[in-house]
Write a protein that holds these residues in place. Structure first.
Motif, PDB file in Angstrom:
ATOM      1  N   LEU A 275     149.494 -54.834  77.882  1.00 30.40           N
ATOM      2  CA  LEU A 275     149.517 -53.593  78.657  1.00 30.40           C
ATOM      3  C   LEU A 275     148.810 -52.459  77.919  1.00 30.40           C
ATOM      4  N   GLN A 278     145.035 -53.000  78.307  1.00 30.34           N
ATOM      5  CA  GLN A 278     144.686 -52.745  79.706  1.00 30.34           C
ATOM      6  C   GLN A 278     144.669 -51.245  79.990  1.00 30.34           C
ATOM      7  N   ALA A 279     145.648 -50.534  79.482  1.00 33.73           N
ATOM      8  CA  ALA A 279     145.752 -49.096  79.760  1.00 33.73           C
ATOM      9  C   ALA A 279     144.573 -48.332  79.172  1.00 33.73           C
ATOM     10  N   TYR A 280     144.104 -48.759  77.999  1.00 31.84           N
ATOM     11  CA  TYR A 280     143.001 -48.046  77.342  1.00 31.84           C
ATOM     12  C   TYR A 280     141.627 -48.558  77.785  1.00 31.84           C
ATOM     13  N   ASP A 349     147.433 -39.928  81.729  1.00 31.47           N
ATOM     14  CA  ASP A 349     147.496 -41.092  82.611  1.00 31.47           C
ATOM     15  C   ASP A 349     147.752 -42.356  81.810  1.00 31.47           C
ATOM     16  N   ILE A 350     147.025 -42.516  80.703  1.00 30.77           N
ATOM     17  CA  ILE A 350     147.213 -43.689  79.841  1.00 30.77           C
ATOM     18  C   ILE A 350     148.608 -43.689  79.253  1.00 30.77           C
ATOM     19  N   TRP A 351     149.017 -42.549  78.688  1.00 34.47           N
ATOM     20  CA  TRP A 351     150.337 -42.487  78.072  1.00 34.47           C
ATOM     21  C   TRP A 351     151.431 -42.730  79.102  1.00 34.47           C
ATOM     22  N   GLY A 352     151.194 -42.292  80.329  1.00 29.89           N
ATOM     23  CA  GLY A 352     152.180 -42.520  81.380  1.00 29.89           C
ATOM     24  C   GLY A 352     152.380 -43.993  81.676  1.00 29.89           C
ATOM     25  N   LYS A 353     151.292 -44.763  81.644  1.00 33.44           N
ATOM     26  CA  LYS A 353     151.390 -46.201  81.901  1.00 33.44           C
ATOM     27  C   LYS A 353     152.214 -46.915  80.837  1.00 33.44           C
ATOM     28  N   LEU A 354     152.286 -46.319  79.661  1.00 36.61           N
ATOM     29  CA  LEU A 354     152.970 -46.945  78.532  1.00 36.61           C
ATOM     30  C   LEU A 354     154.238 -46.184  78.140  1.00 36.61           C
ATOM     31  N   SER A 355     154.668 -45.268  78.989  1.00 30.51           N
ATOM     32  CA  SER A 355     155.769 -44.367  78.617  1.00 30.51           C
ATOM     33  C   SER A 355     157.074 -45.120  78.380  1.00 30.51           C
ATOM     34  N   HIS A 356     157.257 -46.270  79.050  1.00 26.54           N
ATOM     35  CA  HIS A 356     158.511 -47.001  78.861  1.00 26.54           C
ATOM     36  C   HIS A 356     158.604 -47.609  77.468  1.00 26.54           C
TER      37      HIS A 356
END
Length: 386
Positions: A275, A278-280, A349-356
């Motif tokens: 993940l 993918q996010a970056y 946006d990227i940090w949000g995808k990995l916030s969990h």
């Protein structure tokens, strides 16, 4: 340049406001020359890289010519670098790679089977009564790759896991080269035995970061090569040989792109490595090592230029290495994302995808939130410590 290690850099977990644990954090951020730029804790902590060393081990395999000989494609190269989840796609590809090496059998693997990293896969194995063997090991493709390298070198399969085997001698040399370290005096590389039965390097954290910066820099350098220099490594004959340094750059770039283009092979469904990359979206690679170690290679960008102070419009590639003192993996992911956000590598946006991964919630068996996980460190510029 030396800095004083900080002893107060932690991630704190609490339960009802009562501090339960303090997880010491160490991190080093370097540019592609190995210059230390930022740090947390002790950036020179001697750290067993464990599976974080896999991109370097994969480079040693590629430099034998095994990928060309046995037609390993980009997804295969990504799997060489993997601590995979033992999903069907991972095991099937490992079997396919093994079948391409004449005379190689699964019984030649010296890694052994173990429960899958993926709980979903484990549950399926238990329901079906399946017992995992070596090809199911999360490091299976790396072992197949090393055996493929032995075949190219004309070395025996037996003993490929031993430090004096020709394949491991090459791995040692490549690892030292990438880290900029030698076998003795001052900073150096030491060796232990990893969980999968192969030699595992230990080095100062800042030098592990330099290794990852090197892969990112290679991706940048290969992208700026003239089109006439872009022929695949080892392709054909006729014409001058490609210089050794250029060959290494291309192979390192190939590893970077294989990992960033096929992150599902490096980890698996729902896994941080997958993940994260993918996010970056191709801007970096990341690799987990057991017991709380992680390496990140970050391609040059305006953000990297701001951090490195490098010349030119884009600056230099960066490397980040992180170690959690007590080996906690979930705390490790918090630390990685906190460091990157503090440095401004990425965007909301990227940090949000990995916030969990970054903003963990501690819940009990009734799904009630019982506490918090809080980073209480700042990423320090080296100049501030001088």
């Amino acid at each position: 340049m030396t800095v004083s290690a900080r002893t107060e850099d932690y991630i704190v977990t609490d339960r009802g406001g009562i501090v339960e644990n303090r997880h010491a954090v160490h991190a080093a951020v370097v540019d592609s020359s190995g210059k230390l730029l930022y740090y947390v804790g002790n950036p020179a902590r001697m750290t067993l890289a464990r599976s974080t060393a896999k991109p370097a081990q994969a480079l040693a395999i590629l430099e034998t010519g095994a990928a060309e000989r046995f037609k390993f494609d980009e997804a295969d190269v990504a799997l060489l670098c993997a601590s995979h989840s033992s999903e069907d796609r991972h095991i099937a590809r490992s079997r396919s790679m093994l079948a391409r090496v004449p005379g190689l059998q699964e019984s030649d693997l010296r890694c052994g089977g173990h429960p899958a990293i993926s709980e979903e896969v484990n549950r399926a194995w238990i329901r079906s009564g399946f017992t995992p063997t070596g090809i199911c090991n999360n490091c299976s493709a790396k072992h197949v790759g090393m055996l493929a390298g032995a075949a190219v070198l004309g070395a025996p399969f037996v003993g490929y896991e031993r430090p004096d085997h020709p394949v491991q001698v090459r791995v040692k040399r490549v690892t030292e080269d990438l880290a900029g370290l030698g076998p003795g005096g001052g900073d150096h590389i030491a060796w232990g035995v990893d969980g999968c039965n192969l030699p595992a390097p230990a080095m100062p954290l800042k030098d592990l970061a330099r290794t990852f910066a090197g892969f990112a820099q290679a991706a940048d350098d290969a992208a700026t090569d003239d089109e006439g220099k872009a022929a695949p490594v080892g392709s054909g004959s006729g014409g001058a040989e490609v210089p050794i340094k250029e060959e290494r750059t291309r192979r390192m770039a190939r590893i970077f792109h294989a990992m960033s283009d096929h992150p599902e092979m490096v980890g698996g469904e729902g896994r941080f490595c997958t993940l994260f990359m993918q996010a970056y979206g191709g801007g970096l690679i990341g690799k987990l090592g057991a017991d709380g170690c992680y390496g990140v290679g970050i391609r040059a960008s305006q953000q990297a230029r701001r951090i490195s102070g490098g010349g030119g419009s884009e600056g230099q590639a960066l490397g980040l290495a992180v170690k959690i003192e007590d080996g906690s993996i979930d705390i490790l992911y918090v630390a990685i994302m906190e460091v990157l956000e503090q440095l401004g590598i990425g965007d909301p946006d990227i940090w949000g995808k990995l916030s969990h991964f970054q903003h963990l919630e501690r819940k009990n068996t009734m799904n009630v939130v019982t506490g918090q996980v809080t980073p209480v460190f700042e990423v320090h510029p080296v100049d501030a410590a001088i």
